[in-house]
Design an enzyme around this catalytic site. Structure first.
Site, PDB file in Angstrom:
ATOM      1  CG  ASP A  89     -51.229  43.628   9.343  1.00 54.44           C
ATOM      2  OD1 ASP A  89     -51.394  43.587   8.104  1.00 54.44           O
ATOM      3  OD2 ASP A  89     -51.067  44.699   9.970  1.00 54.44           O
ATOM      4  CG  HIS A 107     -53.120  38.480   0.264  1.00 53.03           C
ATOM      5  ND1 HIS A 107     -53.033  39.002   1.533  1.00 53.03           N
ATOM      6  CD2 HIS A 107     -53.294  39.544  -0.562  1.00 53.03           C
ATOM      7  CE1 HIS A 107     -53.157  40.325   1.468  1.00 53.03           C
ATOM      8  NE2 HIS A 107     -53.308  40.676   0.215  1.00 53.03           N
ATOM      9  CB  SER A 140     -66.051  46.492   7.312  1.00 51.62           C
ATOM     10  OG  SER A 140     -65.498  47.097   8.460  1.00 51.62           O
ATOM     11  CD  GLU A 141     -63.019  49.464   8.337  1.00 48.41           C
ATOM     12  OE1 GLU A 141     -62.558  48.427   8.861  1.00 48.41           O
ATOM     13  OE2 GLU A 141     -64.147  49.912   8.598  1.00 48.41           O
ATOM     14  CG  LEU A 152     -60.234  25.242  16.786  1.00 46.38           C
ATOM     15  CD1 LEU A 152     -59.652  25.936  18.012  1.00 46.38           C
ATOM     16  CD2 LEU A 152     -59.243  25.313  15.625  1.00 46.38           C
ATOM     17  CG  LEU A 183     -57.716  46.733  19.102  1.00 39.44           C
ATOM     18  CD1 LEU A 183     -58.859  47.100  20.035  1.00 39.44           C
ATOM     19  CD2 LEU A 183     -57.456  45.221  19.186  1.00 39.44           C
TER      20      LEU A 183
HETATM   21  C1  IPE Z   1     -56.362  44.381   9.575  1.00 36.94           C
HETATM   22  O1  IPE Z   1     -55.216  44.580   8.822  1.00 36.94           O
HETATM   23  C2  IPE Z   1     -57.325  43.507   8.824  1.00 36.94           C
HETATM   24  C3  IPE Z   1     -56.951  42.103   8.685  1.00 36.94           C
HETATM   25  C4  IPE Z   1     -55.866  41.549   9.166  1.00 36.94           C
HETATM   26  C5  IPE Z   1     -57.886  41.279   7.967  1.00 36.94           C
HETATM   27  P1  IPE Z   1     -55.026  45.845   7.880  1.00 36.94           P
HETATM   28  O2  IPE Z   1     -53.706  45.663   7.221  1.00 36.94           O
HETATM   29  O3  IPE Z   1     -56.192  46.009   6.996  1.00 36.94           O
HETATM   30  O4  IPE Z   1     -55.002  47.055   8.928  1.00 36.94           O
HETATM   31  P2  IPE Z   1     -54.437  48.526   8.806  1.00 36.94           P
HETATM   32  O5  IPE Z   1     -55.066  49.148   7.595  1.00 36.94           O
HETATM   33  O6  IPE Z   1     -52.967  48.431   8.667  1.00 36.94           O
HETATM   34  O7  IPE Z   1     -54.835  49.174  10.092  1.00 36.94           O
HETATM   35  C1  IPE Z   2     -53.025  41.027   6.072  1.00 36.25           C
HETATM   36  O1  IPE Z   2     -51.900  41.403   5.351  1.00 36.25           O
HETATM   37  C2  IPE Z   2     -54.088  40.420   5.192  1.00 36.25           C
HETATM   38  C3  IPE Z   2     -55.285  41.249   5.024  1.00 36.25           C
HETATM   39  C4  IPE Z   2     -55.489  42.414   5.574  1.00 36.25           C
HETATM   40  C5  IPE Z   2     -56.314  40.710   4.166  1.00 36.25           C
HETATM   41  P1  IPE Z   2     -51.809  42.798   4.624  1.00 36.25           P
HETATM   42  O2  IPE Z   2     -52.294  42.639   3.216  1.00 36.25           O
HETATM   43  O3  IPE Z   2     -52.484  43.866   5.382  1.00 36.25           O
HETATM   44  O4  IPE Z   2     -50.238  43.024   4.612  1.00 36.25           O
HETATM   45  P2  IPE Z   2     -49.458  44.390   4.843  1.00 36.25           P
HETATM   46  O5  IPE Z   2     -49.959  44.986   6.113  1.00 36.25           O
HETATM   47  O6  IPE Z   2     -49.776  45.263   3.652  1.00 36.25           O
HETATM   48  O7  IPE Z   2     -48.040  43.983   4.908  1.00 36.25           O
HETATM   49 MG    MG Z   3     -51.866  45.134   6.827  1.00 35.43          MG
END
Ligand code: IPE
Ligand code: IPE
Ligand code: MG
Length: 256
Positions: free
Chosen positions: A29, A46, A75-76, A140, A204
């Site tokens: 994240d 990304h 999935s969200e 791995l 989570l």
């Molecule tokens: C969780 O991160 C999903 C991934 C790292 C792929 P999100 O950035 O989507 O989670 P929320 O929305 O902050 O909980």
């Molecule tokens: C995690 O980084 C990558 C995915 C969820 C695909 P984010 O895109 O959620 O980055 P923040 O949380 O907005 O900083």
């Molecule tokens: Mg995020």
């Protein structure tokens, strides 16, 4: 490094290496915030995050981690702007096309967990190709959680078991924890010992909610594009300082 002088790593027959958890799962994240802090588009975060993925896979492999699960798209995450979703889909394709041959050479076994039905045929085909090419590899085990959500996974497992009951193959009272575990996308993969979440968030977000029942959780404030080998090792060190009791009174031997 856990590689022995003869070039083999020092995993024992059970696939475990002393001093490291057998299964590490990571909620990667903070890509968006990393980009925002630099005045860059989220997509650039990304793109940089993908480079971190490459580094951490190789590092985990060298350290003798048995299974590494990476939460790549939830999935969200479809709720994000179409441009960002499209970029993340493209990034997955780019990663497989660019890195598959090398990962195969490095003996990495790839499994993808999540709902495939919503993915475009070209992505689904690439994922199937990655799994088929690497299925017999013994190094791995890289588990890519893509279009993954724990609740959907549990619903799907309930349906699988319900269908078996409806066909008369299974008695409802015969359903046990192992059967539910086996019906999840992660069937056959041991539960994670350690779940790391980067970027300072402490939740989570629908990741491995059944499987992480007794996982140790480590939260790192480092944003994913900046998460390097030292940050990974620091999380392992924190894990090694934990005492796992699984509901009992004493620490469980061997569960480090
Ligand atoms: C969780 O991160 C999903 C991934 C790292 C792929 P999100 O950035 O989507 O989670 P929320 O929305 O902050 O909980
Ligand atoms: C995690 O980084 C990558 C995915 C969820 C695909 P984010 O895109 O959620 O980055 P923040 O949380 O907005 O900083
Ligand atoms: Mg995020």
């Amino acid at each position: 490094m856990t590689t022995a002088s003869d070039g083999r790593d020092d995993r024992d027959a059970g696939g475990e290496t002393a001093g490291v958890p057998a299964h590490v799962a990571v909620i990667m994240d903070g890509n968006g915030r990393w980009a925002k802090a630099r005045g860059l588009p989220r997509t650039e975060g990304h793109r940089r995050g993908m480079e971190t993925v490459r580094r951490i896979i190789r590092h985990a492999s060298r350290r003798g981690i048995g299974h590494l699960t990476l939460y790549s798209f939830s999935s969200e995450n479809w709720r994000r702007p179409a441009e960002e979703v499209g970029f993340l889909m493209g990034l997955l394709k780019y990663f497989i096309r660019r890195d598959l041959a090398e990962l195969h050479t490095e003996n990495v076994h790839i499994t993808v967990i999540g709902e495939r039905a919503d993915l475009t045929p070209d992505i689904a085909a690439l994922l199937a190709e990655a799994e088929a090419l690497t299925r017999d590899n013994t190094g791995l085990h890289l588990v890519i959680a893509f279009n993954y959500g724990s609740r959907d996974e549990i619903v799907r497992a309930a349906r699988i078991l319900a269908e078996r009951v409806a066909r008369g193959e299974l008695a409802p009272e015969a359903i046990d924890r192992d059967m539910v575990s086996a019906a999840l996308f992660t069937g056959g993969i041991p539960d994670p010992d350690l779940v790391i979440r980067t970027s300072g968030e402490q939740r989570l977000s629908n990741f491995l909610m059944w499987q992480a029942a007794y996982s140790e959780l480590v939260f790192s404030s480092v944003l994913w594009p900046d998460f390097d080998e030292a940050a990974f090792d620091a999380a392992i060190d924190e894990y090694n300082g934990r005492e796992r009791r699984f509901g009992g009174v004493d620490a469980v031997q061997g569960a480090k």
